[in-house]
Enzyme design. Structure first.
Site, PDB file in Angstrom:
ATOM      1  N   CYS A   1      -5.951   4.350  -3.962  1.00 50.29           N
ATOM      2  CA  CYS A   1      -6.149   2.985  -3.522  1.00 50.29           C
ATOM      3  C   CYS A   1      -7.414   2.299  -4.043  1.00 50.29           C
ATOM      4  O   CYS A   1      -7.341   1.261  -4.682  1.00 50.29           O
ATOM      5  CB  CYS A   1      -6.143   3.056  -2.009  1.00 50.29           C
TER       6      CYS A   1
ATOM      7  N   ASP B   1      -0.060  -0.359  -4.972  1.00 52.07           N
ATOM      8  CA  ASP B   1      -1.405  -0.001  -5.461  1.00 52.07           C
ATOM      9  C   ASP B   1      -1.420   1.364  -6.140  1.00 52.07           C
ATOM     10  O   ASP B   1      -2.284   1.654  -6.958  1.00 52.07           O
ATOM     11  CB  ASP B   1      -2.455  -0.061  -4.338  1.00 52.07           C
ATOM     12  N   ASN B   2      -0.456   2.209  -5.768  1.00 57.17           N
ATOM     13  CA  ASN B   2      -0.300   3.539  -6.400  1.00 57.17           C
ATOM     14  C   ASN B   2       1.050   4.057  -5.920  1.00 57.17           C
ATOM     15  O   ASN B   2       1.748   3.385  -5.163  1.00 57.17           O
ATOM     16  CB  ASN B   2      -1.449   4.488  -6.028  1.00 57.17           C
TER      17      ASN B   2
ATOM     18  N   HIS C   1     -10.705  -2.298   1.324  1.00 59.02           N
ATOM     19  CA  HIS C   1     -11.017  -0.939   0.841  1.00 59.02           C
ATOM     20  C   HIS C   1     -11.770  -0.904  -0.485  1.00 59.02           C
ATOM     21  O   HIS C   1     -11.569   0.000  -1.304  1.00 59.02           O
ATOM     22  CB  HIS C   1      -9.754  -0.062   0.749  1.00 59.02           C
TER      23      HIS C   1
ATOM     24  N   ASP D   1       0.842  -1.200   0.000  1.00 59.30           N
ATOM     25  CA  ASP D   1       0.000   0.000   0.000  1.00 59.30           C
ATOM     26  C   ASP D   1       0.877   1.249   0.000  1.00 59.30           C
ATOM     27  O   ASP D   1       1.681   1.433   0.921  1.00 59.30           O
ATOM     28  CB  ASP D   1      -0.885  -0.032   1.254  1.00 59.30           C
ATOM     29  N   ASP D   2       0.730   2.075  -1.010  1.00 63.49           N
ATOM     30  CA  ASP D   2       1.464   3.352  -1.082  1.00 63.49           C
ATOM     31  C   ASP D   2       2.988   3.178  -1.126  1.00 63.49           C
ATOM     32  O   ASP D   2       3.729   4.075  -0.691  1.00 63.49           O
ATOM     33  CB  ASP D   2       1.128   4.268   0.109  1.00 63.49           C
TER      34      ASP D   2
END
Ligand SMILES: *[C@@H]1O[C@H](CO)[C@@H](O)[C@H](O)[C@H]1NC(C)=O
Ligand SMILES: *[C@@H]1O[C@H](CO)[C@@H](O)[C@H](O)[C@H]1NC(C)=O
Ligand SMILES: *[C@@H]1O[C@H](CO)[C@@H](O)[C@H](O)[C@H]1NC(C)=O
Ligand SMILES: *[C@@H]1O[C@H](CO)[C@@H](O)[C@H](O)[C@H]1NC(C)=O
Length: 497
Positions: A68, A274-275, A124, A30-31
């Site tokens: 996300c 995810d990004n 999410h 994540d991130d």
């Protein structure tokens, strides 16, 4: 005759694939920023990730959404967010919204092929009704949390006013049971148990979706302490680096379990963010998470597998790939068909990844979010009255070497990691709504060509306009505070409809 031979070939190639049905391990960070991994030159230690990447195929032109929820929706549905209604920001904590339940998603397709399907970690993609949840959408088991972020130890989250636990194994709330245990460790333990208990005769799909390294900055001190000298006098950055290293250790443990059980020999492991990362984690790329620059949408990713031919192992793949490609790629790899899904935006890229053949696509739509738009045109904006696309709207596309951005682009500063001498380089003030970059010649997006190449701008505007015409309305319902309040659900974030 020709027809008969053709169908024979089809049958034999199908059986070839179907008999293999590799185990699929998809690890989503994540991130995680472009420069947060050792193999992109970071001081952050990621020895396991680096080793796996260097034995596999590193994806160098791999795109996803800037945030996300849309990115995760792309991964599981194989479709752009303009086609699922998730094109606007992320799902808010109390919004009655989820990845639409009429989408047929990746675990459902893999189940059709006989896979055992497990999800561990962050969802999410909405939870307001039970049909939205992983257990109802093709995952045999789920352990993790529904919201976008949480406390890594208490597994709770607060809007500031409303607070609740958010940690479950299937339907059981396990937040209190795991209170005090760091989520990256818990998820690694869970993944290990799934792998150890798995019957090797059955193909496995494990979606391990780490909480790390999303904010808040929390990590057991022994990880942060590793950076006391490498990143002096910056406790936050030490924590951040420690979170990455802790996740790297977890990735190592998962692979050790796969090797220990012998599953590894028939496994394909995909690792992806995810990004983009927060500012400072994407250097030298421009921008960050939530921006349309490369730092927001071009992410870290690689594929590792003993099944990859040796000549591609250890290579960097520069072909254009997108998050939506995983569904068709992995389902086809599993010998499945793509029936039952809605029209896909992704392509089967297994040949590109495993053989190094040219990408099946030369275009990725990065986003169109009509709810984020500039109020007024700049004075003398040359594309103010373009009839293919309204350039006030936030959107971006890459076609070939070119990338066009319209509307509010998000933060476009370049941020160096602290340990390289922390500074932001700010771009010059913009005077028009359209930006054009050659992201192959100029991957850090320093030179805007929109004045020099109106021909390309117009062409790309027409492409965005084409996609905009196919988009579905944005899903952005108001929050249902009274119904969603965890106080009504035993102090736990729970489906409320
Ligand atoms: C989580 O729970 C702990 C312990 O009850 C509390 O101190 C903390 O403020 C909570 N955090 C959030 C984000 O609700
Ligand atoms: C907008 O772009 C289209 C697509 O190429 C072009 O045909 C049209 O002339 C442009 N309109 C304006 C006003 O620039
Ligand atoms: C981007 O973020 C940095 C750091 O917070 C800030 O200094 C800068 O002004 C922002 N740039 C823009 C264009 O908003
Ligand atoms: C979008 O659809 C409208 C209506 O069908 C059509 O007139 C227009 O040319 C389309 N625009 C693009 C860019 O394809």
């Amino acid at each position: 005759m020709l027809g008969a031979i053709h169908s024979l070939l089809l049958v034999s190639s199908c059986t070839l694939v179907s008999s293999s049905r590799p185990h699929i391990i998809f690890i989503l960070a994540d991130d995680l920023g472009w420069s947060d991994v050792g193999y992109h030159g970071s001081v952050i230690k990621t020895p396991n990730i680096d080793a796996l990447a260097s034995e596999g195929v590193k994806l160098d032109n791999y795109y996803m959404s800037l945030l996300c929820t849309p990115s995760r929706g792309q991964l599981l549905s194989g479709r752009y967010e303009i086609h699922t209604g998730l094109q606007h920001r992320t799902i808010d904590m109390m919004q009655p919204l989820c990845l639409p339940i009429d989408e047929t998603i990746l675990p459902q397709k893999l189940k059709e092929r006989g896979y055992a399907t497990h999800m561990v970690g962050k969802w999410h993609l909405g939870f307001y009704r039970k049909e939205c949840l992983p257990n109802y959408r093709g995952f045999d088991t789920f352990m993790g949390f529904y919201q976008g972020m949480a406390d890594y130890y208490y597994h709770n989250i607060s809007t500031g006013i409303y607070h609740g636990w958010d940690f479950r194994r299937n339907n059981d709330v396990i937040a209190q049971k795991y209170a005090g245990q760091y989520s990256t460790h818990v998820f690694a333990d869970e993944a290990q148990i799934i792998i150890m208990k798995h019957n090797p005769e059955v193909p496995l799909f494990l979606f391990l979706s780490f909480q790390a390294i999303h904010l808040p900055l929390q990590v057991p001190s022994r990880y942060a302490d590793m950076y006391k000298t490498l990143i002096p006098n910056n406790a936050d950055r030490q924590k951040y680096a420690g979170m990455v290293t802790c996740m790297d250790e977890a990735v190592g443990r998962v692979v050790t379990a796969l090797k220990h059980t012998g599953l590894w020999e028939n496994s394909v492991l995909v690792f992806s963010t995810d990004n983009g990362g927060i500012l400072g984690g994407n250097w030298p790329l421009r921008g960050s998470k939530a921006s349309l620059y490369e730092g927001g949408v071009r992410g870290v990713g690689f594929v590792t597998s003993p099944l990859l031919p040796s000549r591609v192992r250890g290579t960097v793949n520069r072909e254009l790939l997108h998050m939506t490609d995983w569904l068709p790629t992995l389902v086809r790899l599993a010998g499945g068909d793509l029936m039952g899904t809605k029209p896909l935006d992704g392509y089967n890229q297994w040949e590109t990844i495993s053989q190094g053949t040219p990408s099946v696509r030369d275009e990725v739509l990065l986003t169109i979010d009509p709810l984020i738009a500039k109020a007024h045109h700049f004075k003398d904006d040359p594309y103010a009255d373009n009839d293919s696309f309204n350039v006030l709207i936030r959107a971006a596309i890459r076609v070939g070497d070119w990338k066009l951005i319209t509307g509010p682009p998000g933060n476009g500063s370049w941020g160096t990691p602290v340990e390289f001498g922390f500074k932001y380089l700010h771009p010059p003030k913009r005077t028009h709504s359209v930006q054009l970059y050659n992201v192959v010649a100029d991957p850090n997006e320093r030179n805007d060509y929109s004045h020099d190449r109106p021909d390309i701008v117009r062409f790309l505007l027409a492409r965005i306009g084409h996609y905009y015409n196919t988009s579905v309305p944005v899903l952005d319902p108001s929050q249902e505070i009274l119904l969603a309040d965890p106080a009504r659900h035993g102090g736990v974030w729970s489906p409320w409809r």
